[in-house]
Write an enzyme that holds these catalytic residues in place. Structure first.
Site, PDB file in Angstrom:
ATOM      1  N   THR A  45       0.556  -1.325   0.258  1.00 11.74           N
ATOM      2  CA  THR A  45      -0.081  -0.416   0.186  1.00 11.74           C
ATOM      3  C   THR A  45       1.047   1.521   0.007  1.00 11.74           C
ATOM      4  OG1 THR A  45      -0.099   0.287   2.523  1.00 11.74           O
ATOM      5  CG2 THR A  45      -1.733  -1.367   1.113  1.00 11.74           C
ATOM      6  N   ASP A  46       0.451   2.249  -0.200  1.00 11.34           N
ATOM      7  CA  ASP A  46       1.158   3.855  -0.195  1.00 11.34           C
ATOM      8  C   ASP A  46       0.121   4.834   0.518  1.00 11.34           C
ATOM      9  OD1 ASP A  46      -1.404   3.959  -1.456  1.00 11.34           O
ATOM     10  OD2 ASP A  46      -0.288   4.001  -3.765  1.00 11.34           O
ATOM     11  N   ARG A  47       0.445   5.559   0.884  1.00  8.46           N
ATOM     12  CA  ARG A  47       0.462   6.611   1.848  1.00  8.46           C
ATOM     13  C   ARG A  47      -1.438   7.076   1.440  1.00  8.46           C
ATOM     14  NH1 ARG A  47       3.233  11.386   3.629  1.00  8.46           N
ATOM     15  NH2 ARG A  47       1.903  12.256   4.112  1.00  8.46           N
ATOM     16  N   MET A  48      -1.715   6.742   0.275  1.00  7.21           N
ATOM     17  CA  MET A  48      -3.372   7.070   0.441  1.00  7.21           C
ATOM     18  C   MET A  48      -4.295   5.877   0.651  1.00  7.21           C
ATOM     19  SD  MET A  48      -3.131   8.793  -3.948  1.00  7.21           S
ATOM     20  CE  MET A  48      -4.004   7.494  -4.562  1.00  7.21           C
ATOM     21  N   ASP A  49      -3.371   4.590   1.208  1.00  5.53           N
ATOM     22  CA  ASP A  49      -3.792   3.528   2.285  1.00  5.53           C
ATOM     23  C   ASP A  49      -4.774   2.885   0.648  1.00  5.53           C
ATOM     24  OD1 ASP A  49      -4.766   2.365   3.927  1.00  5.53           O
ATOM     25  OD2 ASP A  49      -6.406   3.161   4.340  1.00  5.53           O
TER      26      ASP A  49
END
Length: 146
Positions: free
Chosen positions: A15-19
């Site tokens: 996953t990334d910072r945007m969840d």
């Protein structure tokens, strides 16, 4: 049409910072599913490599529909889309296992190259280099046409 369903969890590191799952991971999932497909349907990738043949990706495309998140489980439907002795193509559909919702779909195109020797890096006909693999793919495509 011969297909398989490859099931896997979504891991936190994907996953990334945007969840949500970073877009690049879907291409990795396609590879995991493709390797499983080839193995289950009788022409495993390890056999190609053992024969001195590799199958690099010529193109990959993914169409993102809805987000996958950590904790989800996805099912990746994978199938053979085309074959021309020196090239092969696969399609993919990533769905949420719980809801069946389409998350992503795509395709990859590959060629067959010699890995070693004087002709390393040159295209090779699977029909000539690995007749048993060629025949297996042809049988799968015949089932598709039936």
């Amino acid at each position: 049409m011969p297909t398989i369903i490859y099931t896997r969890p979504v891991y936190y590191y994907e996953t990334d910072r945007m969840d949500c799952v970073h877009h690049s991971n879907y291409i990795r999932w396609f590879e995991e599913a493709r390797i499983q497909f080839m193995s289950q349907l009788g022409f495993p990738y390890e056999g190609l490599e053992a024969a001195g043949i590799v199958s690099p990706v010529l193109s990959a495309e993914a169409h993102y529909h809805t987000m996958c998140r950590f904790g989800d489980t996805v099912e990746i439907l994978t199938g053979l889309e085309g074959y021309s002795r020196t090239r092969i193509a696969f399609f993919y559909q990533v769905r949420d296992k719980a809801t069946g919702q389409l998350r992503c779909d795509g395709r990859t195109n590959h060629c067959f190259l010699l890995q070693t020797g004087q002709r390393a890096g040159r295209p090779v006909s699977l029909h000539k280099a690995m007749p048993a693999y060629h025949q297996r793919v042809m049988v799968l495509l015949e089932k598709e046409e039936s």
